[in-house]
Design an enzyme around this catalytic site. Sequence first.
Site, PDB file in Angstrom:
ATOM      1  N   LYS A 117      31.108 104.392 -16.319  1.00  0.00           N
ATOM      2  CA  LYS A 117      29.999 104.156 -17.254  1.00  0.00           C
ATOM      3  C   LYS A 117      28.655 104.300 -16.570  1.00  0.00           C
ATOM      4  O   LYS A 117      27.713 104.814 -17.163  1.00  0.00           O
ATOM      5  CB  LYS A 117      30.129 102.783 -17.912  1.00  0.00           C
ATOM      6  CG  LYS A 117      31.275 102.756 -18.905  1.00  0.00           C
ATOM      7  CD  LYS A 117      31.371 101.453 -19.648  1.00  0.00           C
ATOM      8  CE  LYS A 117      32.575 101.468 -20.586  1.00  0.00           C
ATOM      9  NZ  LYS A 117      33.019 100.132 -20.964  1.00  0.00           N
ATOM     10  N   LYS A 148      42.175 107.744 -23.510  1.00  0.00           N
ATOM     11  CA  LYS A 148      42.673 106.610 -24.295  1.00  0.00           C
ATOM     12  C   LYS A 148      41.870 106.416 -25.575  1.00  0.00           C
ATOM     13  O   LYS A 148      40.700 106.797 -25.643  1.00  0.00           O
ATOM     14  CB  LYS A 148      42.677 105.342 -23.437  1.00  0.00           C
ATOM     15  CG  LYS A 148      41.308 104.850 -23.077  1.00  0.00           C
ATOM     16  CD  LYS A 148      41.312 103.442 -22.484  1.00  0.00           C
ATOM     17  CE  LYS A 148      39.853 103.032 -22.370  1.00  0.00           C
ATOM     18  NZ  LYS A 148      39.522 101.925 -21.581  1.00  0.00           N
ATOM     19  N   LYS A 179      36.835 102.296 -28.501  1.00  0.00           N
ATOM     20  CA  LYS A 179      35.833 101.942 -29.506  1.00  0.00           C
ATOM     21  C   LYS A 179      34.588 102.781 -29.341  1.00  0.00           C
ATOM     22  O   LYS A 179      33.851 103.002 -30.280  1.00  0.00           O
ATOM     23  CB  LYS A 179      35.426 100.475 -29.347  1.00  0.00           C
ATOM     24  CG  LYS A 179      36.506  99.476 -29.650  1.00  0.00           C
ATOM     25  CD  LYS A 179      35.933  98.054 -29.514  1.00  0.00           C
ATOM     26  CE  LYS A 179      37.036  97.034 -29.393  1.00  0.00           C
ATOM     27  NZ  LYS A 179      36.923  96.194 -28.212  1.00  0.00           N
TER      28      LYS A 179
HETATM   29  P1  TYM Z   1      38.470  95.455 -24.806  1.00  0.00           P
HETATM   30  O1  TYM Z   1      37.681  94.728 -25.846  1.00  0.00           O
HETATM   31  O2  TYM Z   1      37.975  96.775 -24.333  1.00  0.00           O
HETATM   32  O3  TYM Z   1      39.938  95.657 -25.298  1.00  0.00           O
HETATM   33  C1  TYM Z   1      40.691  94.555 -25.784  1.00  0.00           C
HETATM   34  C2  TYM Z   1      42.145  94.713 -25.410  1.00  0.00           C
HETATM   35  O4  TYM Z   1      42.659  95.935 -25.915  1.00  0.00           O
HETATM   36  C3  TYM Z   1      43.255  96.674 -24.860  1.00  0.00           C
HETATM   37  N1  TYM Z   1      43.055  98.105 -25.122  1.00  0.00           N
HETATM   38  C4  TYM Z   1      44.029  98.994 -25.207  1.00  0.00           C
HETATM   39  N2  TYM Z   1      45.364  98.871 -25.092  1.00  0.00           N
HETATM   40  C5  TYM Z   1      46.097  99.990 -25.256  1.00  0.00           C
HETATM   41  N3  TYM Z   1      45.575 101.201 -25.534  1.00  0.00           N
HETATM   42  C6  TYM Z   1      44.250 101.381 -25.658  1.00  0.00           C
HETATM   43  N4  TYM Z   1      43.755 102.566 -25.944  1.00  0.00           N
HETATM   44  C7  TYM Z   1      43.409 100.236 -25.495  1.00  0.00           C
HETATM   45  N5  TYM Z   1      42.069 100.044 -25.546  1.00  0.00           N
HETATM   46  C8  TYM Z   1      41.873  98.745 -25.318  1.00  0.00           C
HETATM   47  C9  TYM Z   1      42.558  96.212 -23.598  1.00  0.00           C
HETATM   48  O5  TYM Z   1      43.343  96.456 -22.455  1.00  0.00           O
HETATM   49  C10 TYM Z   1      42.376  94.741 -23.880  1.00  0.00           C
HETATM   50  O6  TYM Z   1      43.552  94.024 -23.595  1.00  0.00           O
HETATM   51  N6  TYM Z   1      37.296  93.094 -20.549  1.00  0.00           N
HETATM   52  C11 TYM Z   1      38.147  93.060 -21.726  1.00  0.00           C
HETATM   53  C12 TYM Z   1      38.021  91.798 -22.532  1.00  0.00           C
HETATM   54  C13 TYM Z   1      38.126  90.533 -21.778  1.00  0.00           C
HETATM   55  C14 TYM Z   1      39.323  89.856 -21.435  1.00  0.00           C
HETATM   56  C15 TYM Z   1      38.898  88.670 -20.756  1.00  0.00           C
HETATM   57  C16 TYM Z   1      40.668  90.124 -21.619  1.00  0.00           C
HETATM   58  C17 TYM Z   1      37.075  89.780 -21.343  1.00  0.00           C
HETATM   59  N7  TYM Z   1      37.554  88.637 -20.742  1.00  0.00           N
HETATM   60  C18 TYM Z   1      39.824  87.753 -20.276  1.00  0.00           C
HETATM   61  C19 TYM Z   1      41.597  89.211 -21.127  1.00  0.00           C
HETATM   62  C20 TYM Z   1      41.175  88.042 -20.468  1.00  0.00           C
HETATM   63  C21 TYM Z   1      37.786  94.226 -22.624  1.00  0.00           C
HETATM   64  O7  TYM Z   1      36.697  94.753 -22.574  1.00  0.00           O
HETATM   65  O8  TYM Z   1      38.726  94.521 -23.541  1.00  0.00           O
END
Ligand code: TYM
Length: 342
Positions: free
Chosen positions: A111, A206, A209
């Site tokens: 990024k 992948k 969003k």
């Molecule tokens: P985020 O909001 O990008 O995504 C949320 C969850 O969705 C999963 N994910 C995917 N899984 C499979 N295929 C995909 N294409 C895909 N895109 C997203 C992510 O792996 C995630 O599990 N940093 C994290 C959020 C976070 C978090 C935490 C998670 C902040 N604090 C503490 C667990 C524990 C994030 O940006 O996820």
Amino acid sequence: KKRIVSGVQPTGSIHLGNYLGAIKNWISLQNIYETLFFIVDLHAITLQYDVQKLSKATRDTAAIYLACGVDISKASVFVQSHVRAHVELMWLLSSATPIGWLNKMIQFKEKSRKEGDENVGVALLTYPVLMASDILLYQSDLVPVGEDQIQHLELTRDLAKRVNHLYGGRKWKKLGGRGGQIFKVPEPLIPPAGARVMSLTDGRSKMSKSAPSDDSRINLLDPKDLIAKKIKTCTTDSFLGLEFDNPERPECNNLLSVYQLVSGKTKEEVAIECRDMNWGTFKPLLTDAVIAHLHPIQVQYGEIVSDPSYLDKVLADGAANAEVIAEATLSNVYQAMGFLRR
Ligand code: TYM
């Protein structure tokens, strides 16, 4: 009981990747473990965001958790920024985080390269420290996430060990603490299928969003016609038959995996069922299965958002539960790091 935490950012709409990689798996875990699921609004301001939309997106994400089957009689659902300890612990942890560890994070590198150093805030670099704080505050055992979060989980584990080493054990005891480990070292929990759902328009990147084209993802709240259109126009290939795990056919593997997960069939069943199909037969089958799976979620979602006071109460109760655990950890960390207590 082992404890589980996880969360999703309230940016844009929640898509099948978020659902199949994370949220769907939370549902079975809440029956076995103590679970806390948060909406990570503080993470959502890392890159430029729409101020007018953040609070609504936060509520909508909470409503999606519930609509997907998160059960508040079993799990605590809350908003990250409602529990102040997340930010407080982050500061304490950041003093123990080498900049080199953060510089190595793939998401940061990608990024910041794209946006340029002058255009990204420091939060993009320190983001994984906040994530570590989300997890370590609750002394979590397991963190169910998709594959893209593995590196952040590794950093969380390293940081937990480092803080335990720097401030825990005998040093902590001398300060009047209980000694021993300050943080539990958590493990990632990655699902066998769905951990990396790919874009509908490019099987090698992948589903995300932030991808500019909405046609690249299926959002949980997409209406039927739109889902049908996105699947109809999604990228495929011209091989004969359909198969899993052919590295030359990432789109095929992805669409079969999605079909497997939304239909509830096993991989073997799907492999046999679709072996001799062409795209013209498979796509309507996939469309129907996705729509049928998402329909009850969409109905539930509509009911939940129609009663804002219910959602307010869920989030208030969730934050109150979470705060008790979070404050206990935070207080230990302050003590172990030698602060004068009030
Ligand atoms: P985020 O909001 O990008 O995504 C949320 C969850 O969705 C999963 N994910 C995917 N899984 C499979 N295929 C995909 N294409 C895909 N895109 C997203 C992510 O792996 C995630 O599990 N940093 C994290 C959020 C976070 C978090 C935490 C998670 C902040 N604090 C503490 C667990 C524990 C994030 O940006 O996820």
